[in-house]
Design a protein around this motif. Structure first.
Motif, PDB file in Angstrom:
ATOM      1  N   ILE A  50       0.866  -1.167   0.000  1.00 26.54           N
ATOM      2  CA  ILE A  50       0.000   0.000   0.000  1.00 26.54           C
ATOM      3  C   ILE A  50       0.907   1.222   0.000  1.00 26.54           C
ATOM      4  O   ILE A  50       2.066   1.157   0.421  1.00 26.54           O
ATOM      5  CB  ILE A  50      -0.981   0.024   1.187  1.00 26.54           C
ATOM      6  N   TYR A  51       0.377   2.322  -0.495  1.00 26.10           N
ATOM      7  CA  TYR A  51       1.189   3.521  -0.704  1.00 26.10           C
ATOM      8  C   TYR A  51       0.545   4.693   0.015  1.00 26.10           C
ATOM      9  O   TYR A  51      -0.588   5.071  -0.283  1.00 26.10           O
ATOM     10  CB  TYR A  51       1.313   3.809  -2.190  1.00 26.10           C
ATOM     11  N   LEU A  52       1.272   5.242   0.962  1.00 29.43           N
ATOM     12  CA  LEU A  52       0.839   6.445   1.656  1.00 29.43           C
ATOM     13  C   LEU A  52       1.349   7.638   0.863  1.00 29.43           C
ATOM     14  O   LEU A  52       2.554   7.891   0.800  1.00 29.43           O
ATOM     15  CB  LEU A  52       1.381   6.463   3.081  1.00 29.43           C
ATOM     16  N   TYR A 112      -1.925   5.952 -11.113  1.00 32.09           N
ATOM     17  CA  TYR A 112      -0.565   5.538 -10.821  1.00 32.09           C
ATOM     18  C   TYR A 112      -0.481   4.209 -10.080  1.00 32.09           C
ATOM     19  O   TYR A 112       0.583   3.578 -10.074  1.00 32.09           O
ATOM     20  CB  TYR A 112       0.152   6.634 -10.023  1.00 32.09           C
ATOM     21  N   TYR A 113      -1.570   3.770  -9.463  1.00 25.71           N
ATOM     22  CA  TYR A 113      -1.577   2.500  -8.754  1.00 25.71           C
ATOM     23  C   TYR A 113      -2.825   1.710  -9.182  1.00 25.71           C
ATOM     24  O   TYR A 113      -3.035   1.484 -10.359  1.00 25.71           O
ATOM     25  CB  TYR A 113      -1.517   2.735  -7.235  1.00 25.71           C
ATOM     26  N   THR A 114      -3.662   1.332  -8.237  1.00 26.00           N
ATOM     27  CA  THR A 114      -4.887   0.594  -8.567  1.00 26.00           C
ATOM     28  C   THR A 114      -6.127   1.360  -8.138  1.00 26.00           C
ATOM     29  O   THR A 114      -7.009   1.631  -8.947  1.00 26.00           O
ATOM     30  CB  THR A 114      -4.886  -0.794  -7.886  1.00 26.00           C
ATOM     31  N   ASN A 171      -3.853  13.834   2.927  1.00 25.72           N
ATOM     32  CA  ASN A 171      -3.042  12.757   2.368  1.00 25.72           C
ATOM     33  C   ASN A 171      -3.942  11.529   2.196  1.00 25.72           C
ATOM     34  O   ASN A 171      -5.064  11.495   2.714  1.00 25.72           O
ATOM     35  CB  ASN A 171      -1.869  12.431   3.291  1.00 25.72           C
ATOM     36  N   PHE A 172      -3.451  10.515   1.519  1.00 27.62           N
ATOM     37  CA  PHE A 172      -4.344   9.389   1.217  1.00 27.62           C
ATOM     38  C   PHE A 172      -3.550   8.109   1.022  1.00 27.62           C
ATOM     39  O   PHE A 172      -2.314   8.129   0.910  1.00 27.62           O
ATOM     40  CB  PHE A 172      -5.184   9.695  -0.019  1.00 27.62           C
ATOM     41  N   ILE A 173      -4.286   6.991   0.987  1.00 28.37           N
ATOM     42  CA  ILE A 173      -3.681   5.666   0.871  1.00 28.37           C
ATOM     43  C   ILE A 173      -4.136   5.021  -0.429  1.00 28.37           C
ATOM     44  O   ILE A 173      -5.341   4.911  -0.688  1.00 28.37           O
ATOM     45  CB  ILE A 173      -4.065   4.757   2.053  1.00 28.37           C
ATOM     46  N   CYS A 174      -3.182   4.600  -1.247  1.00 30.25           N
ATOM     47  CA  CYS A 174      -3.469   3.852  -2.475  1.00 30.25           C
ATOM     48  C   CYS A 174      -3.009   2.407  -2.305  1.00 30.25           C
ATOM     49  O   CYS A 174      -2.230   2.084  -1.396  1.00 30.25           O
ATOM     50  CB  CYS A 174      -2.735   4.454  -3.676  1.00 30.25           C
ATOM     51  N   TYR A 175      -3.427   1.570  -3.209  1.00 28.05           N
ATOM     52  CA  TYR A 175      -2.846   0.226  -3.283  1.00 28.05           C
ATOM     53  C   TYR A 175      -2.713  -0.170  -4.745  1.00 28.05           C
ATOM     54  O   TYR A 175      -3.295   0.448  -5.626  1.00 28.05           O
ATOM     55  CB  TYR A 175      -3.699  -0.791  -2.533  1.00 28.05           C
TER      56      TYR A 175
END
Length: 601
Positions: free
Chosen positions: A488-490, A507-509, A597-601
């Motif tokens: 996961i990406y912060l 950029y991610y999912t 800010n946010f969290i991607c995966y």
């Protein structure tokens, strides 16, 4: 007249042969069309009207069992009309292996299905699959002109066991004769339908129980109460029992009424029902399971109250003496007050004159807008008809197309519409825009987004997000279950929720979803050592703008929630969700425009 509820679409793209359920993340709708009059001299057209509620919404439509397969991209406020092949119509009292329409989108949309026929016009708002459930009761009005009363059961993406307990009959289904009170259980393969028809009768009160969520459509092939007047094809997607409630409001119609213009109130258990107007009780009845109270529609407002949940359906027999115009018969679900949201969308079909009735909380009507515009000064709100129930209403005329109604003070708003054929001289106030597009916040609202080249024939819009200058933390964690690891990406950049979603998807999912307690513990453990994150982080849980239900943007189930104390505290205003590291990683609802800010995966 129709209750509001909705769906969406846009510009045609090159087909890509991918499974829609895996390719699209977001919402899905499933529908079909009940059998209409036999082919020959009759012309029938099946349409979907699609409405996008956000920028760059990707939509995919297939008709199962056919070669119909189309992709679309819609901008915020864009409406599109899609004509479906006649194979979308179910035929006969039998199981149909084709004709199921699947609509998938990556963001919130609203969808309307329409049938244009020589014998009339009717439409139904479709419900997202998140609102579907296991139990339904049927209403199919009896007609003076013989034809098929009918209902259909549609499965979703897995085999479904369905038990039908019939009221009315006899019905011949798949060669079997079924009498009133009989039950049958059938297995529906994925994306198939079972249609039940009765010629010259009424199937109201039939009960449907499934082991997985289903769609149920109900109506009449050629509904008519007065042989010398109009007849028409009528249908509606029914509400599951889980969406019923105890309180309903019915505004006074603006058309000449007949004794066969009826409100149907159906119960799922022993229920006491009372119908009020502003003078007091006008009807009272104790109902058993599957029983119906039939109340003539009044020239004054009606309030329906019950001690257990009920469903309310309006059946209008049509009119041909309203200023020389013609109102075809129609069937319409009446929404319970508990499902009113702070925004609604109405549709005015092409070639017809449409009147819209808008209801809102008394004292809050100055905050109601249509297409981003305040109602004109000569739009007089009626504050007395619904006074005992603290609602006001107004009637306006709208142009062809779709119109977005919003309560800026975040109170409830609801709307219903009447569409007339012929040349009508309208004395009602005209409101909203005069284009085919609806608008959330007024004219000239910019929509900045990207469209992947693989999804569109046009070049992508240049994004303002530059990933090379955005610091991120890559956090190894178990994404879904033990043994299934992923990153996961912060993202350490403050963006509004919609911008964060678009960033993650490019950029991610997707924005991160938390479908169970195991995933909640994993993300809390992964983020525990990240310093300075106290303001909250966007995750992919959002409330639908029209329907009000919560959904994960990547279509994970929503059975698990981890709200903080007294959360969500303002669902009318705060439609998006953040996870709070400073509050033990519990969730809170936030205004979607807030930059976090946010969290991607």
């Amino acid at each position: 007249m129709k209750t509001l509820i909705l769906l969406l679409l846009q510009s045609l793209l090159s087909p890509t042969h991918q499974d829609s359920s895996s390719f699209f993340m977001g919402e899905q709708f499933v529908t079909s069309f009940l059998e209409v009059l036999p082919a020959g001299t009759y012309h029938t057209q099946f349409d979907l009207v699609l409405h996008s509620l956000s920028c760059c919404t990707l939509v995919h439509i297939t008709v199962k069992g056919t070669s119909f397969y189309q992709n679309y991209t819609l901008q915020q406020g864009e409406m599109m009309n899609v004509t479906l092949p006649s194979s979308a119509m179910l035929a006969g009292s039998d199981i149909s292996p084709s004709g199921i329409v699947l609509i998938s989108a990556n963001d919130s949309i609203c969808v309307i299905s329409e049938v244009w026929a020589t014998s009339g016009y009717d439409y139904s708002y479709l419900y997202p699959v998140e609102l579907l459930d296991l139990q339904y009761y049927v209403i199919t009005p009896d007609s003076a002109l013989p034809g098929n009363s009918q209902f259909a059961i549609l499965s979703l993406n897995t085999e479904t066991s369905v038990t039908v307990t019939l009221q009315g009959g006899p019905v011949t289904f798949a060669g079997l004769s079924l009498s009133s009170g009989s039950s049958m259980t059938l297995k529906l393969p994925a994306f198939q339908a079972a249609q039940f028809q009765m010629y010259g009768g009424d199937l109201t009160g039939s009960f449907i129980q499934a082991d997985k969520p289903i769609v149920v459509l109900s109506g009449h092939q050629i509904y008519q109460r007065y042989p010398r007047y109009n007849y028409g094809y009528i249908y509606e997607q029914l509400l599951p029992v889980s969406s019923w409630d105890k309180s309903y409001l019915v505004p006074p119609p603006s058309v000449p009424l007949r004794k066969d213009d009826i409100i149907y109130v159906i119960a799922g258990q022993s229920t006491s029902v009372k119908v009020y107007n502003k003078s007091g009780v006008v009807a009272s009845k104790s109902l058993g399971q599957g029983e119906v109270l039939m109340q003539p529609i009044s020239t004054s407002a009606l309030y329906i109250d019950s001690d257990h949940d009920v469903m309310v359906v309006m059946i209008c027999s049509g009119s041909d003496n309203y200023g020389g115009t013609f109102l075809k018969p129609f069937m319409s679900i009446v929404m319970p007050t508990s499902m009113f949201q702070s925004s609604q969308l109405v549709h005015a079909p092409s070639g017809l004159t449409t009147l819209v009735q808008v209801l809102s909380v008394s004292g809050q009507t100055p905050g109601v807008t249509m297409d981003g515009l305040l109602f004109p000064s000569n739009a007089t709100w009626d504050d007395t008809t619904f006074k005992p129930w603290k609602y006001s209403w107004v009637q306006v005329t709208v142009s062809m197309g779709s119109h977005y109604i919003q309560q800026l003070s975040k109170k409830e708003v609801w709307a219903m519409s009447y569409s007339f054929s012929g040349n009508i001289t309208v004395t009602d106030t005209t409101a909203g825009n005069t284009s085919d597009f609806f608008n959330f916040y007024g004219p000239n609202v910019a929509c900045f987004c990207e469209v992947s080249l693989s999804m569109s024939s046009t070049p992508p819009v240049t994004t303002t997000v530059t990933p090379t200058v955005i610091p991120t933390y890559t956090i190894p964690t178990s994404r879904r279950c033990q043994g299934d690891t992923g990153d996961i990406y912060l993202v350490m950049m403050s963006l509004a929720w919609w911008d964060a979603l678009r960033y993650c998807r490019h950029y991610y999912t997707d924005l991160f979803s938390v479908p169970n307690n195991h995933t909640q513990r994993m993300v809390a453990s992964a983020l525990d050592n990240i310093n300075g994150q106290t303001a909250g982080l966007w995750i992919g849980l959002r409330r639908h703008r029209i329907w009000g239900h919560l959904y994960w943007t990547d279509r994970e189930p929503t059975g698990y929630m981890n709200w903080g104390e007294e959360e969500p505290d303002d669902p009318w205003t705060n439609m998006c969700t953040a996870i709070a590291p400073n509050k033990n990683f519990t969730w809170n609802d936030q205004c979607c425009d807030l930059k976090l800010n946010f969290i991607c995966y």
